[in-house]
Scaffold this active site. Structure first.
Site, PDB file in Angstrom:
ATOM      1  N   ASP A 251       0.867  -1.178   0.000  1.00 13.79           N
ATOM      2  CA  ASP A 251       0.000   0.000   0.000  1.00 13.79           C
ATOM      3  C   ASP A 251       0.905   1.229   0.000  1.00 13.79           C
ATOM      4  OD1 ASP A 251      -1.701   2.107   0.517  1.00 13.79           O
ATOM      5  OD2 ASP A 251      -2.911   1.017   1.988  1.00 13.79           O
ATOM      6  N   GLU A 344       1.603   2.580  13.087  1.00 15.02           N
ATOM      7  CA  GLU A 344       0.567   2.497  12.056  1.00 15.02           C
ATOM      8  C   GLU A 344      -0.553   1.684  12.681  1.00 15.02           C
ATOM      9  OE1 GLU A 344      -1.944   1.297  10.212  1.00 15.02           O
ATOM     10  OE2 GLU A 344      -0.807   0.091   8.769  1.00 15.02           O
ATOM     11  N   GLU A 353     -10.303  -2.395  15.554  1.00 15.94           N
ATOM     12  CA  GLU A 353      -9.173  -3.096  16.171  1.00 15.94           C
ATOM     13  C   GLU A 353      -8.700  -2.421  17.457  1.00 15.94           C
ATOM     14  OE1 GLU A 353      -5.987  -3.789  13.455  1.00 15.94           O
ATOM     15  OE2 GLU A 353      -7.149  -5.156  12.191  1.00 15.94           O
ATOM     16  N   HIS A 494      -5.474  -0.037   1.291  1.00 15.66           N
ATOM     17  CA  HIS A 494      -5.984  -1.333   1.752  1.00 15.66           C
ATOM     18  C   HIS A 494      -7.113  -1.163   2.774  1.00 15.66           C
ATOM     19  CE1 HIS A 494      -3.359  -0.549   5.229  1.00 15.66           C
ATOM     20  NE2 HIS A 494      -4.028  -1.494   5.872  1.00 15.66           N
TER      21      HIS A 494
END
Length: 546
Positions: A251, A344, A353, A494
């Site tokens: 990406d 990240e 998440e 992504h």
């Protein structure tokens, strides 16, 4: 197992009769009694043997042959593959869980009998919770426990031995009673283990639901910080496979933005101590090292960190970069404070998440005064979508399925938020920012929020969905600011976009404002998942992102 009882006491003696007819009747009565007792013994033997028989067929562990029963399967494994499974289980001292993992491991990796016998006893390859998941649905080999497995070797012999003893002999009766008692004790022990496991699962469920209780760590620590290693294993295991890291590294929008931020602003990193939370393959740690950082510490719980160690050594950066395996909430770092935290952490719809929770935990515990978290700012936006064709395919489809009404299926389809690319030509409004986050000041509690929004319609159409995306900014102290967007009008990433389908399309006119309200919160049963509720007009729907 039911115990056989005698119908006549040992102290009862039949009356002694005289005369030929009486003697004949007595002999006839005695023969009938013996036949009945033999039938009872045969019934008991059939009951014991029935315990060994499983009705369903079973496939071999080492080849594709289908056998008639579990016993036949184990016999085949012994004769054709030289592996006696019951003996192997007993020799390795496996409990019920170890046996289940063994069976699923063999079926999963399709190892040979020879390689199985050569596995190490101190570190068996099946000793992982991933092998608790059945490879074959309703696998007959998993429907027996270790006790039954041992009985397959010993019970028939025990029955035969007991049958050789005179059933009328007290020693024979005692022997059979002892066998029954031993089996009852083993069954009670197995039940006790099962009850203990059930209690542990209950405690686990309670700990997830009661996620608002205080726990160790900084005062800002949330539900993710309080997850135990076993509870979070699936999440970190997903990042142990190279495929997901390949996707992220390819990406270019994502990876080159981080690279450009660090390479174009070397003064931020020069002689600084940097912490990389969730370092993965170590790409951000290496960018930081090449940008002049004095020391970089990378932390990751997934197995990919072992490849990262090799990568760091391959690039001769081991003197600058130190990698630590574990959750940031649990590890001990080789430094007391850091000047910069990079990570990240972004998930779908930015907050999926809940990895930002871990970054904020590290910020509150390790970031030195005057330090900074990067990226330092991010924003979540919504935009209206008018895609009648997609709505027909996914929602209206259920109104008439080959002449049958299946509209009830919409209740199962609609709550699932879709992660996909929203086509730019289907966008029918200007975007609206619903949340801006400053990573240097935000609290974990502020990551759950509710906000009103207004979408200015750019063309008359039927609004069929709302799409969400996020923008990322590297601003603080940067001479050369860097940002990137995951919006549908920008280069695909992504993360794509998160699409929330409406149950019924809403007619909108160009120039009007579509008013709505959104709330975002963690799923209390799974704090890494999100529950998102959107209200538009008289429609209100809660979507799950998990």
């Amino acid at each position: 197992m039911a115990q056989r009882t005698a119908t006549q006491g040992d102290d009862e003696v039949p009356e002694l009769l005289c005369g030929g007819d009486d003697v004949a009747e007595e002999e006839q009565w005695t023969e009938q009694e013996e036949e009945e007792e033999e039938d009872d013994d045969d019934d008991d033997e059939e009951e014991d043997c029935a315990a060994l028989a499983l009705p369903s067929s079973s496939s071999c562990l080492f080849c594709d042959k289908l056998l008639n029963s579990v016993q036949d399967t184990f016999s085949h494994c012994q004769m054709d593959h030289n592996v006696d499974i019951p003996v192997f289980v007993k020799r390795r001292k496996l409990d019920d869980y170890g046996y289940i993992k063994l069976i699923n491991y063999i079926r999963s990796v399709r190892c040979s009998g020879e390689s199985l016998l050569g596995t190490r006893e101190d570190s068996p390859p099946w000793d992982s919770d991933e092998y608790m998941k059945p490879v074959l649905q309703d696998d007959p080999l998993l429907q027996i426990d270790v006790e039954e497995l041992c009985e397959m070797n010993g019970l028939v012999a025990d029955i035969s031995s007991a049958m050789e003893v005179d059933p009328e002999c007290p020693a024979g009766l005692l022997h059979r009673a002892q066998q029954a008692e031993e089996r009852a004790v083993r069954a009670e022990e197995a039940l006790a283990r099962a009850m203990e496991d059930l209690h542990k699962l209950k405690l686990l469920a309670q700990s997830l639901v009661m996620s608002t209780e205080s726990g160790p760590g900084p005062s800002s620590a949330g539900a993710v910080a309080r997850l135990q290693e076993g509870e979070d294993e699936a999440y970190f295991s997903s990042y142990g496979h190279y495929g997901i890291h390949e996707e992220m590294l390819k990406d270019r929008v994502r990876t080159e933005s981080y690279r450009d931020f660090m390479y174009l602003n070397p003064e931020i990193f020069r002689d600084k101590v940097v912490l990389d939370v969730g370092c993965g393959t170590g790409i951000l740690s290496m960018f930081a090292a090449r940008s002049g950082a004095r020391k970089v510490v990378g932390v990751d719980q997934s197995e990919i960190i072992y490849q990262a160690m090799d990568i760091i050594r391959s690039n001769n950066l081991e003197d600058t970069i130190t990698l630590v395996k574990g959750r940031i909430e649990e590890v001990d770092l080789p430094v007391e404070k850091v000047d910069i935290i990079i990570s990240e952490w972004m998930g779908y719809f930015l907050l999926f998440e809940s990895m930002l929770d871990s970054v904020l935990y590290a910020r509150d515990l390790y970031l030195a005064e005057g330090g900074s978290v990067y990226p330092d700012r991010c924003a979540v936006s919504l935009v209206a979508v008018g895609d009648i064709q997609k709505h027909r395919e996914r929602v209206a489809f259920w109104d008439d399925v080959y002449g049958f009404k299946m509209a009830c299926m919409k209740k199962a389809v609609l709550p699932e938020a879709a992660v996909e690319v929203a086509k730019p030509e289907t966008l029918i409004s200007e975007p609206a920012v619903i949340r801006t986050i400053d990573c240097n000041t935000v609290c974990i509690s502020e990551l759950e929020f509710a906000a009103d929004f207004s979408l200015k319609i750019s063309q008359s159409a039927q609004c069929t969905a709302i799409a969400g995306y996020f923008d990322i900014f590297f601003d603080k102290n940067c001479d050369n600011k860097v940002m990137f967007s995951t919006g549908p009008r920008c280069t695909k990433t992504h993360w794509k976009q998160t699409v929330f389908l409406l149950e019924s399309p809403i007619a909108v006119q160009s120039g009007e404002n579509l008013q709505g309200r959104i709330s975002v919160r963690k799923n209390r049963k799974d704090p890494r998942a999100l529950l998102i509720t959107i209200s538009l007009g008289d429609q209100k729907q809660t979507y799950s992102l998990q």
